[in-house]
Design a protein around this motif. Structure first.
Motif, mmCIF file in Angstrom:
data_model
loop_
_atom_site.group_PDB
_atom_site.id
_atom_site.type_symbol
_atom_site.label_atom_id
_atom_site.label_comp_id
_atom_site.label_asym_id
_atom_site.label_seq_id
_atom_site.Cartn_x
_atom_site.Cartn_y
_atom_site.Cartn_z
ATOM 1 N N VAL A 118 0.805 -1.221 0.000
ATOM 2 C CA VAL A 118 0.000 0.000 0.000
ATOM 3 C C VAL A 118 0.846 1.283 0.000
ATOM 4 C CG1 VAL A 118 -1.649 1.378 1.351
ATOM 5 C CG2 VAL A 118 -2.090 -1.054 0.917
ATOM 6 N N PRO A 119 1.913 1.400 0.797
ATOM 7 C CA PRO A 119 2.685 2.650 0.748
ATOM 8 C C PRO A 119 3.219 2.978 -0.646
ATOM 9 C CG PRO A 119 3.259 1.399 2.702
ATOM 10 C CD PRO A 119 2.402 0.496 1.851
ATOM 11 N N ALA A 120 3.744 1.961 -1.341
ATOM 12 C CA ALA A 120 4.251 2.204 -2.701
ATOM 13 C C ALA A 120 3.104 2.525 -3.660
ATOM 14 C CB ALA A 120 5.026 0.984 -3.192
ATOM 15 N N LEU A 121 1.934 1.897 -3.452
ATOM 16 C CA LEU A 121 0.774 2.183 -4.295
ATOM 17 C C LEU A 121 0.305 3.621 -4.089
ATOM 18 C CD1 LEU A 121 -1.540 1.323 -6.194
ATOM 19 C CD2 LEU A 121 -2.751 0.462 -4.174
ATOM 20 N N VAL A 122 0.256 4.061 -2.849
ATOM 21 C CA VAL A 122 -0.171 5.440 -2.562
ATOM 22 C C VAL A 122 0.762 6.437 -3.237
ATOM 23 C CG1 VAL A 122 -0.393 7.164 -0.726
ATOM 24 C CG2 VAL A 122 -1.353 4.872 -0.410
ATOM 25 N N LYS A 123 2.059 6.206 -3.156
ATOM 26 C CA LYS A 123 3.017 7.109 -3.814
ATOM 27 C C LYS A 123 2.770 7.141 -5.314
ATOM 28 C CE LYS A 123 6.808 6.723 -0.453
ATOM 29 N NZ LYS A 123 6.030 6.005 0.574
ATOM 30 N N ARG A 124 2.496 5.999 -5.896
ATOM 31 C CA ARG A 124 2.249 5.943 -7.343
ATOM 32 C C ARG A 124 0.980 6.707 -7.707
ATOM 33 N NH1 ARG A 124 4.649 2.462 -10.840
ATOM 34 N NH2 ARG A 124 3.716 2.286 -12.912
ATOM 35 N N LEU A 125 -0.069 6.536 -6.908
ATOM 36 C CA LEU A 125 -1.322 7.248 -7.185
ATOM 37 C C LEU A 125 -1.139 8.754 -7.054
ATOM 38 C CD1 LEU A 125 -3.980 5.024 -5.340
ATOM 39 C CD2 LEU A 125 -3.467 5.099 -7.782
#
Length: 309
Positions: A118-125
């Motif tokens: 989730v942390p990497a996904l949030v950064k991508r979004l």
């Protein structure tokens, strides 16, 4: 040859397959009928024709709803995929621009997914799709989470040991392995733990479902060597484990990516596990509608990219 591939498709009413898809996902005749705009008697008639078509009961009435037979479960994936391909072919070709999209996605994750993916996904979004909203729910009951995915309440699931879904699609994100963690001061200058030393130390254990979490693959490996461990501390949240181990004589076994995320901040050292335990997969389960929904397809690809090393 598959069940569907061996049939005369010219004799199959496509509407029956749509009815089957609604029944496999809703497990209830009235709700399935409402979902696709049929009257309840019409859905009952469709079910009768489906039973004749496939020469199987398909759905059995139980106290908790319609229970699919083995043949119905075998049919669910190919029928769902075929219908999504048809929908994709017939749908207007609409472009998707993540930079301007205002979509909202809802996913459910295990602790591992929450900490690693989730942390990497949030950064991508935030970087590529700042207008997209993301709601993250915990997976407390994996089978219930899969059922919610199949009902369209969730767009995706991320975690390990997720049950199979009759209508969802699975993608392996990560092959994970276990490692040991110990207090950094206790481990300083010492070699990696031997199996006997590992078994002799008091253990801290993460168990989200309560209880002592035993037996596990670790205990099976120890048992094969004639050893047994003592679980001195059981914790309900994986994030608490390294901080409980720090400053003590405890040892804990954790997924490597989670352990390394907390090692420096918690003051613990990471070392190889002194016994052979199979690696395990962290998977993405998502709705099949991603095949015909460009936004959902982009989003599931973004999850996969976020999980990449």
């Amino acid at each position: 040859m598959t069940i569907i591939g061996s049939m005369n498709l010219a004799a199959v009413d496509l509407n029956l397959l749509v009815a089957f898809e609604a029944l496999i996902e809703e497990r209830h005749v009235t709700r399935a009928a409402s979902r696709i705009g049929l009257a309840q008697p019409s859905m009952s008639s469709a079910l009768r024709r489906l039973r004749e078509l496939f020469d199987d009961e398909l759905f059995l009435r139980t106290a908790t709803g319609m229970h699919p037979t083995e043949k119905a479960l075998a049919l669910a994936r190919p029928i769902g995929a075929a219908l999504e391909h048809i929908r994709g072919a017939l749908a207007p070709r609409q472009g998707f621009d993540p930079a301007t999209s205002k979509r909202r996605f809802v996913i459910a994750v295990t602790d591992y997914g929450d900490l690693v993916v989730v942390p990497a996904l949030v950064k991508r979004l935030r970087r590529e799709a700042p207008g997209i909203d993301l709601a993250v729910r915990p997976i407390t009951d994996a089978r219930d989470a899969v059922a919610r995915l199949e009902r369209g309440e969730l767009d995706a699931l991320v975690g390990g040991h997720l049950p199979d879904s009759a209508t969802g699609m699975r993608r392996r994100l990560i092959e994970e392995r276990f490692v040991c963690i110990r207090d950094a001061a206790h481990a300083a200058g010492s070699a990696a733990l031997s199996l006997s030393d590992y078994a002799a130390l008091p253990h801290a254990l993460f168990s989200a479902v309560g209880g002592d979490g035993l037996p596990s693959a670790i205990d099976s490996a120890l048992d094969a060597a004639g050893l047994k461990r003592r679980v001195a501390i059981t914790l309900p949240h994986v994030v608490a484990v390294p901080f409980a181990v720090a400053g003590t004589d405890l040892v804990a076994t954790m997924a490597e990516r989670v352990a390394r995320r907390f090692a420096a901040g918690a003051g613990v050292a990471v070392s190889p596990l002194p016994c052979k335990v199979p690696a395990f997969d962290i998977d993405l389960l998502h709705a099949r509608r991603a095949l015909s929904d460009p936004a959902l397809r982009w989003f599931t690809d973004a999850i996969a990219a976020a999980a990449a090393p």
